[in-house]
Design an enzyme around this catalytic site. Structure first.
Site, PDB file in Angstrom:
ATOM      1  N   HIS A 121       7.167 -15.867   0.155  1.00  0.00           N
ATOM      2  CA  HIS A 121       6.098 -14.915   0.386  1.00  0.00           C
ATOM      3  C   HIS A 121       5.472 -14.835  -0.930  1.00  0.00           C
ATOM      4  O   HIS A 121       5.923 -15.242  -1.981  1.00  0.00           O
ATOM      5  CB  HIS A 121       6.892 -13.436   0.365  1.00  0.00           C
ATOM      6  CG  HIS A 121       7.339 -13.192   1.837  1.00  0.00           C
ATOM      7  ND1 HIS A 121       7.670 -11.854   2.328  1.00  0.00           N
ATOM      8  CD2 HIS A 121       7.599 -14.224   2.775  1.00  0.00           C
ATOM      9  CE1 HIS A 121       8.082 -12.196   3.390  1.00  0.00           C
ATOM     10  NE2 HIS A 121       8.158 -13.163   3.837  1.00  0.00           N
ATOM     11  N   CYS A 172       6.813  -6.579   1.274  1.00  0.00           N
ATOM     12  CA  CYS A 172       7.803  -6.410   2.353  1.00  0.00           C
ATOM     13  C   CYS A 172       9.249  -5.851   1.397  1.00  0.00           C
ATOM     14  O   CYS A 172       8.938  -5.676   0.119  1.00  0.00           O
ATOM     15  CB  CYS A 172       8.036  -7.367   2.868  1.00  0.00           C
ATOM     16  SG  CYS A 172       8.830  -8.810   2.011  1.00  0.00           S
ATOM     17  N   ASP A 197      -6.239 -14.219  15.120  1.00  0.00           N
ATOM     18  CA  ASP A 197      -7.041 -14.526  16.119  1.00  0.00           C
ATOM     19  C   ASP A 197      -6.913 -16.235  16.253  1.00  0.00           C
ATOM     20  O   ASP A 197      -6.607 -16.691  17.412  1.00  0.00           O
ATOM     21  CB  ASP A 197      -8.439 -14.237  15.966  1.00  0.00           C
ATOM     22  CG  ASP A 197      -8.726 -12.884  15.978  1.00  0.00           C
ATOM     23  OD1 ASP A 197      -7.882 -11.967  16.536  1.00  0.00           O
ATOM     24  OD2 ASP A 197      -9.713 -12.203  15.621  1.00  0.00           O
ATOM     25  N   GLU A 214       4.430 -12.694  -3.028  1.00  0.00           N
ATOM     26  CA  GLU A 214       4.745 -11.759  -4.269  1.00  0.00           C
ATOM     27  C   GLU A 214       6.088 -12.236  -4.638  1.00  0.00           C
ATOM     28  O   GLU A 214       6.344 -12.252  -5.992  1.00  0.00           O
ATOM     29  CB  GLU A 214       4.921 -10.395  -3.585  1.00  0.00           C
ATOM     30  CG  GLU A 214       3.681  -9.494  -3.227  1.00  0.00           C
ATOM     31  CD  GLU A 214       3.439  -9.875  -1.710  1.00  0.00           C
ATOM     32  OE1 GLU A 214       2.731  -9.204  -0.891  1.00  0.00           O
ATOM     33  OE2 GLU A 214       4.148 -10.797  -1.034  1.00  0.00           O
ATOM     34  N   CYS A 264       9.816  -8.367  -1.160  1.00  0.00           N
ATOM     35  CA  CYS A 264       9.040  -8.465  -2.180  1.00  0.00           C
ATOM     36  C   CYS A 264       9.238  -7.519  -3.109  1.00  0.00           C
ATOM     37  O   CYS A 264       9.020  -7.641  -4.554  1.00  0.00           O
ATOM     38  CB  CYS A 264       7.876  -9.082  -1.472  1.00  0.00           C
ATOM     39  SG  CYS A 264       7.533 -10.543  -0.824  1.00  0.00           S
TER      40      CYS A 264
END
Length: 166
Positions: A60, A90, A162, A62, A93
């Site tokens: 991640h 999260c 998307d 972070e 992190c």
């Protein structure tokens, strides 16, 4: 809860973190980015998410940033620095930030809003635990500000999610 307002300087650095999140997406990863800024306003480091390209679930943005920061800077610099993140950290992190000793966090997109966008998607197994809750359980006093710039930060995620559905 901290009622300190997010400053114009904070917004400028959040924009930079969002730019890093766009780069992360362009590099084939999830759109998360983080930067570390000193007490004097100097960008010390930046990191993007590397989960896909490094094949490391802990990659991640972070956590990557905190790993680099703890290797490169003394504790007093870290304690006076701010981590700016494109999204609320999260649990993992937030823990990395706590153990690294960074004294301040400002984030753009809340974990709650991210979950509203992604739902129960296996590529975003969100844990519903606010980073403030995680950080408040430790012995360090870490200032947390956010969310701010949620519309800008969520646009990067909307484009990403998307693209997965196409």
């Amino acid at each position: 809860m901290d009622n300190t307002p997010v400053t114009e300087t904070d917004l400028k650095f959040l924009q930079q973190a969002i730019t890093v999140s766009r780069r992360s997406r362009a590099n084939g990863n999830h759109p998360f980015g983080a930067i570390l800024v000193s007490s004097t306003g100097k960008v010390l480091l930046e990191a993007e998410n590397t989960v896909n390209t490094s094949k490391d679930a802990t990659g991640h943005a972070e956590t990557n940033l905190m790993r680099l920061a703890s290797q490169q800077f003394p504790t007093e610099i870290l304690a006076a620095s701010t981590m700016y993140s494109s999204c609320e950290p999260c649990v993992m992190c937030a823990g990395a930030m706590y153990w690294t000793g960074v004294g301040r966090l400002v984030y753009a997109l809340s974990e709650t809003k991210l979950y509203e966008m992604t739902g129960a998607n296996s590529q975003n197994p969100t844990m519903h635990l606010d980073c403030r809750e995680v950080l408040s359980r430790g012995q360090r006093n870490i200032q947390v500000l956010g969310p701010a710039l949620e519309i800008e930060a969520s646009a990067v995620h909307a484009e990403f999610w998307d693209s997965l559905s196409q």
